[in-house]
Design an enzyme around this catalytic site. Structure first.
Site, PDB file in Angstrom:
ATOM      1  CE  LYS B  61      -4.448  -1.296   0.214  1.00 31.80           C
ATOM      2  NZ  LYS B  61      -5.480  -0.784  -0.714  1.00 31.80           N
ATOM      3  CB  SER B 318      -0.677  -8.140  -1.313  1.00 27.15           C
ATOM      4  OG  SER B 318      -1.605  -8.971  -0.643  1.00 27.15           O
TER       5      SER B 318
END
Lengths: 339, 339
Positions: B61, B318
Site C-alpha cells: 500500500k 501483498s
C-alpha cells in the site's frame, strides 16, 4: 586484532571466497539483503538483514556443501558418496548439494534433532542414520561409514572449502549493500564451529577493512566469545544447552579459530530469552521466519543498540528451520522493548 | 479478454506505472522476487514470490500512497494535509507516505479495528479518528474533514495514481524475473478493490503480453471473480466475511474493473481454510510471514497445481501484517498436501 596484516596463512582467503562464488553461482540462491527503513529511527541504527533463511534448504549451509562437493568432483572424479554429521542444517545442505551433483549422501543425525530437519534431510534423498547424542560418538559412526563405503567426509566447518563457501554470503552482502548505496560499519554472523563467520569475515574485511565483524552466540554456549577474550580455544562446560540447536558446537574449530582471532572484533552473546524475543521481532516486524540460531545475530544487534547507535549494522540471519512449536513459543513470549 | 488492444482509455497505462516507479524510487523498498528452487519439483510448477510483505509498513500500500502524494505535491504545492479511511494496510501506507513527504495525515478508522493497526498508524504520526462501523459513515466523516481542513482525500484503489503506484510492484517483478533468466507464464495478485492487480496487470501485460494475470480472492468475497464471469460489476452478499480482513471490499472499483476486464485472464478464489494452509506453507517452507489476504495468491497457486503444471507462476504476497494469534492459528492448522 582485526587487521588484514594477520590474514596471511589463514585457512580461508578472500580469493577462496571469490572462487567459491563462481563455483556455486546458479546453484545457490542469491539471498536478498533486506532493509527496513521504517525501523531505523526506532532502533537507533540502520539494520540490514542478509536473509540466508531464504537459501536452498533454509540455511546458509548449502553454500559450503556445494562448494566442497564441486571441489571433490573436480579433484576426485571417481567419488560417488559423501557422509556428514549434523544436527540439521549442515545435513540438509549436504543432502541437497549431493543430490544436485550426483552423490549418494549418508547423514548422521542426533535422534533429538528438530523433526523438520530430519524429515527435510530424508526428503532431499539422503540416508539418515540416527544416534544418541549423549552416549554415542557421531565422529566414530561417520568415520566407520566412510571407511566401509569409501564415502568422502564433508566436515561442518573445519575445512577451507566449507569456510570459503559460507563466505559467499558475506561477499554478496557487501555487493548488495553497495548497490543500495550503503556500507556496513558492523557485520554480525552466528557462530557454532565458526565456519560462517570466518568466511564472512574473510570477505567483508577484505572489501571493507574498517568494518567490524562480530560472532553471535547463545550466552550458554559462548565458547567463541570466551576464546577470543582469552586468545586461545576454550570450550563450553559439558552439558551446556541452548534453544539454538544449530549453535551448540563445544569449542571453536582448529582451522576456523585462527581466522576469528585475526579478523573478528569480538564475540557477542544473547540469552535464550532474548533470542526468542528476536524471533518474535523477526516474525512481527521483519516478516521473516528465523530459527533460534538464525536469530542470534539479530538478538545481539538489538541488545547492543547503544554500542551501535548511528551505525549501519548488517546481521546474517543464518537459518529459518524452526518447528511450528518453536515459532509459537516465540509468538507467545515477550516483545523486544523498542521505543 | 486479455488483449492489449483493449487497454486504450483505461485508468492505468504502462507509462503511468513507469512514471510512478521513477517517482517513488528510493522511497519505497524494492522488494525481492524470491525463488525456492528446491520446491519446484514437488509443486510441479516454478514458484516465484514477490514479497510485498517486506515493503515499508508491511504491505504494497505504501507504493500507491507515495505515488499519489508525490503527485499532489507537484500539482498542488499548497496542500499540507491528507485524509483517508481504512482499517488497516492503506491506513499505514498513507500515514508513512504523509510523514515522509511532510503532510499531516488524518486516518478514519473503525473503533473495532485491531489495536495494533490503530497503534501502528498513530506511531507513523497520523491522527486517527475513530468511528462506529455500524452507525456512522466513514465516507461522510472523511469528506467533512476534507471540506473543513482542505485535506486531500487519498482513495484506497479507485484512483489512477494509486493504481499506477501499486503497479510498480509488477514492473519490478518483470525486471527481477528477467534478471534470473525467467519470465512468468502466470502472475497472481490479491484483489479487494482491485488497485494492485489492475496496476500489476498494466505492467505485466505490456512487458509480457503472453502472460496470464489472475486476481486472487477469498471464496466468500469473490466479487471480482464473479464480476469477470458476468462481464459487469457484481457485489458480495451483505455480511460476507473472511479471515482476509484486507480483502473485504464489497464490489470491484468503478475505475479498476474496466482494467480487470481488459487485462485479466480471470479470478481465482480460495477458502479461508486453504488460505490458512498457505500461511503455514509460507511460514514453514518459504520462511515468510504473510497475512491472510497476502497469502491468498499463494493459496490460489497451490490449489491450481494441475492447471499451472510446468509453468512459471509468480504470486504477489501483498502483505504481512498478521497478528500473533492469526499466525498461531495457521501454525496449529493443517499443511497443504504437497508430495
Amino acid at each position: 586484532m582485526d587487521s588484514l596484516e594477520n590474514s596471511a596463512g589463514l585457512a580461508v582467503q578472500f580469493a577462496d571466497v571469490e572462487a567459491a562464488a563462481k563455483r556455486i553461482a546458479g546453484k545457490a540462491v542469491k539471498t536478498p539483503l533486506l532493509h527496513y527503513p521504517q525501523l531505523d529511527d526506532a532502533l537507533g541504527f540502520r539494520l540490514l538483514v542478509k536473509a540466508e533463511t531464504l537459501q536452498r534448504t533454509g540455511s546458509f549451509k548449502f553454500r559450503g556443501a556445494c562448494n566442497k562437493l564441486m571441489i571433490v568432483k573436480e579433484q576426485n572424479p571417481g567419488a560417488r558418496a559423501v557422509v556428514a554429521f549434523s544436527s540439521g542444517n549442515h545435513a540438509q545442505g549436504v543432502a541437497a548439494a549431493a543430490a544436485m551433483l550426483g552423490f549418494k549422501a549418508t547423514i548422521v543425525m542426533p535422534d533429538d534433532a528438530p523433526r523438520i530437519k530430519i524429515e527435510n534431510t530424508k526428503a532431499l534423498g539422503a540416508e539418515v542414520v540416527l544416534y544418541k547424542r549423549h552416549t554415542e560418538s557421531r565422529e566414530q559412526i561417520s568415520s566407520d561409514i566412510a571407511a566401509k563405503t569409501g564415502a568422502v567426509m564433508v566436515p561442518p566447518y573445519d575445512d577451507p572449502a566449507i569456510m570459503a563457501g559460507q563466505g559467499t554470503s558475506g561477499l554478496e552482502l557487501c555487493a548488495q549493500a553497495e548497490a543500495l548505496g550503503m556500507k556496513a560499519d558492523v557485520v554480525i554472523a552466528p557462530a557454532s564451529g565458526g565456519g560462517l563467520v570466518a568466511g564472512v569475515a574473510a570477505a567483508v574485511k577484505h572489501l571493507w577493512p574498517a568494518a567490524q565483524v562480530y560472532a553471535a552466540e547463545p550466552a550458554t554456549c559462548n565458547d567463541l566469545q570466551r576464546s577470543l577474550m582469552e586468545g586461545k580455544r576454550v570450550g563450553n562446560a559439558p552439558g551446556s544447552v541452548s534453544i539454538c540447536d544449530a549453535l551448540m558446537s563445544p569449542i571453536p574449530g582448529e582451522l576456523t579459530f585462527p581466522v576469528h582471532k585475526a579478523l573478528l572484533s569480538g564475540g557477542l552473546a544473547a540469552s535464550d530469552a532474548d533470542i526468542l524475543k528476536a524471533m518474535k521481532f523477526a516474525l512481527t516486524r521483519l516478516k521473516l521466519v528465523m530459527e533460534p540460531g538464525g536469530a542470534s545475530s539479530l538478538a545481539c544487534a538489538l541488545l547492543n543498540r547503544d554500542k551501535f547507535r548511528g551505525k549501519t549494522v548488517a546481521v546474517v540471519a543464518s537459518g529459518g528451520n524452526a518447528d511450528p512449536e518453536m515459532l509459537k513459543r516465540a509468538l507467545d513470549g515477550e516483545d523486544f522493548a523498542i521505543p
